[in-house]
Design an enzyme around this catalytic site. Structure first.
Site, PDB file in Angstrom:
ATOM      1  N   HIS A 128       0.876  -1.184   0.000  1.00 18.11           N
ATOM      2  CA  HIS A 128       0.000   0.000   0.000  1.00 18.11           C
ATOM      3  C   HIS A 128       0.907   1.226   0.000  1.00 18.11           C
ATOM      4  CE1 HIS A 128      -2.930   2.991   1.000  1.00 18.11           C
ATOM      5  NE2 HIS A 128      -2.509   3.158   2.238  1.00 18.11           N
ATOM      6  N   HIS A 137       1.187   5.754  -0.921  1.00 17.09           N
ATOM      7  CA  HIS A 137       0.510   7.036  -1.131  1.00 17.09           C
ATOM      8  C   HIS A 137       1.227   7.776  -2.253  1.00 17.09           C
ATOM      9  CE1 HIS A 137      -1.713   7.449   2.974  1.00 17.09           C
ATOM     10  NE2 HIS A 137      -1.742   6.220   2.511  1.00 17.09           N
ATOM     11  N   ASP A 187       1.473  -3.591 -20.496  1.00 15.32           N
ATOM     12  CA  ASP A 187       2.459  -4.631 -20.125  1.00 15.32           C
ATOM     13  C   ASP A 187       2.201  -5.168 -18.722  1.00 15.32           C
ATOM     14  OD1 ASP A 187       5.432  -3.200 -21.743  1.00 15.32           O
ATOM     15  OD2 ASP A 187       3.806  -4.473 -22.508  1.00 15.32           O
ATOM     16  N   HIS A 244      -8.591   7.668  -1.042  1.00 17.34           N
ATOM     17  CA  HIS A 244      -7.458   7.203  -0.212  1.00 17.34           C
ATOM     18  C   HIS A 244      -6.213   7.056  -1.077  1.00 17.34           C
ATOM     19  CE1 HIS A 244      -5.990   4.036   2.955  1.00 17.34           C
ATOM     20  NE2 HIS A 244      -5.128   4.999   2.748  1.00 17.34           N
ATOM     21  N   TYR A 290       2.836  26.521 -49.202  1.00 19.60           N
ATOM     22  CA  TYR A 290       3.483  25.544 -48.321  1.00 19.60           C
ATOM     23  C   TYR A 290       4.551  24.747 -49.081  1.00 19.60           C
ATOM     24  CZ  TYR A 290       4.160  21.707 -45.086  1.00 19.60           C
ATOM     25  OH  TYR A 290       4.722  20.784 -44.246  1.00 19.60           O
TER      26      TYR A 290
HETATM   27  O1  LIG Z   1      -3.180   5.023   4.610  1.00 15.29           O
HETATM   28  C1  LIG Z   1      -2.855   5.071   5.787  1.00 15.29           C
HETATM   29  C2  LIG Z   1      -3.394   6.116   6.685  1.00 15.29           C
HETATM   30  O2  LIG Z   1      -4.314   6.909   5.921  1.00 15.29           O
HETATM   31  C3  LIG Z   1      -1.874   4.077   6.354  1.00 15.29           C
HETATM   32  O3  LIG Z   1      -1.574   3.161   5.343  1.00 15.29           O
HETATM   33  C4  LIG Z   1      -0.577   4.772   6.748  1.00 15.29           C
HETATM   34  O4  LIG Z   1      -0.072   5.439   5.592  1.00 15.29           O
HETATM   35  C5  LIG Z   1       0.450   3.770   7.206  1.00 15.29           C
HETATM   36  O5  LIG Z   1      -0.053   3.229   8.402  1.00 15.29           O
HETATM   37  P1  LIG Z   1       0.797   2.078   9.140  1.00 15.29           P
HETATM   38  O6  LIG Z   1       1.036   0.957   8.158  1.00 15.29           O
HETATM   39  O7  LIG Z   1       2.110   2.695   9.596  1.00 15.29           O
HETATM   40  O8  LIG Z   1      -0.087   1.678  10.297  1.00 15.29           O
END
Ligand SMILES: O=C(CO)[C@@H](O)[C@H](O)COP(=O)(O)O
Length: 236
Positions: A95, A97, A120, A175, A233
């Site tokens: 996961h 951001h 790909d 998110h 042209y």
């Molecule tokens: O998305 C979130 C919070 O919004 C979490 O994924 C934090 O970014 C990381 O949290 P931990 O893995 O440290 O508990």
């Protein structure tokens, strides 16, 4: 210490997220699963990546019960373990951001398949889940994240299930992305590529939206000013 090798693989995947600029501070997380033992190794919650060691990883069952570890497991543990239970072909979850993929998630937009780089790795758009209910409390919110992903992959846009290894990522509306793969290295690799194709898609869509051809009047004014009104042209 249980699962030494898997701990090291999961730590390396977490550190790859930092190296590639996909997370800041303690954002994001990575985990891996040992399906023979039915155990998950996941990053501890809120720990500075620079201090992270294999022994800090938390080991849980596939239902999220802690088996080994002194630190709190990632706050996304429920999402990781639900994905392992529902997607039997995956071996690791990441996961992040990361900027562009998170921007698509916050906009509630899927990442369209606009080119070969995307194709790909992802057999179609990278989907975005329905927006999560904002009155959710922490426990339910985290649980809903996993359910929103799993429900989407169960039926896709046309009622047909999606193979999670064919599209190894999903944006959670409002998110950020969850990404997976056959193992921790593969999941981290897919997360890096996801961010790259999200950036390419954003830039492609921006170019398309802002590239209007100049008018013929402007062409005439500039071209003939330089080449003479009689020029045609290609004869200048
Ligand atoms: O998305 C979130 C919070 O919004 C979490 O994924 C934090 O970014 C990381 O949290 P931990 O893995 O440290 O508990």
């Amino acid at each position: 210490m249980l699962l030494k090798e898997l701990r090291e693989e999961v730590l390396e995947a977490n550190l790859e997220l930092v190296r590639r600029g996909l997370v800041l501070y303690t954002f994001g997380n990575a985990s891996g699963v040992d399906r023979e033992q039915g155990l998950v190794v996941i990053k501890p919650s809120g720990v500075d990546y620079g201090k992270l060691k294999p022994e800090h990883m938390v080991v849980t069952t596939m239902d999220g019960e802690i088996v080994e570890g002194n630190l709190r497991p990632s706050s996304d543990l429920d999402t990781h373990t639900l994905l392992y239970r529902e997607f039997p072909s995956i071996g690791a979850v990441v996961h992040t951001h990361s900027d562009y993929a998170t921007s698509f998630a916050q906009a509630g937009l899927p990442i369209p398949a606009l080119g070969t780089t995307h194709a790909d790795y992802f057999y179609g758009p990278v989907p975005v889940t329905a927006a999560l209910s904002d009155e959710a409390v922490q426990g339910r919110y985290v649980h809903e994240t996993g359910l929103a992903i799993v429900e989407y992959f169960r039926q896709g846009e046309d009622g047909q299930p999606i193979d999670p290894l064919a599209v190894p990522a999903c944006l959670v509306a409002g998110h950020a992305p969850f990404v997976w793969g056959r193992n921790a290295h593969d999941a981290a690799h897919n997360a890096v590529v996801l961010e790259a194709v999200a950036k390419m898609a954003y830039q492609t869509l921006t170019l398309r939206a802002n590239c209007e051809s100049v008018s013929k009047a402007l062409l005439d004014r500039h071209y003939f000013r330089k080449h003479g009104a009689s020029a045609t042209y290609g004869q200048c």
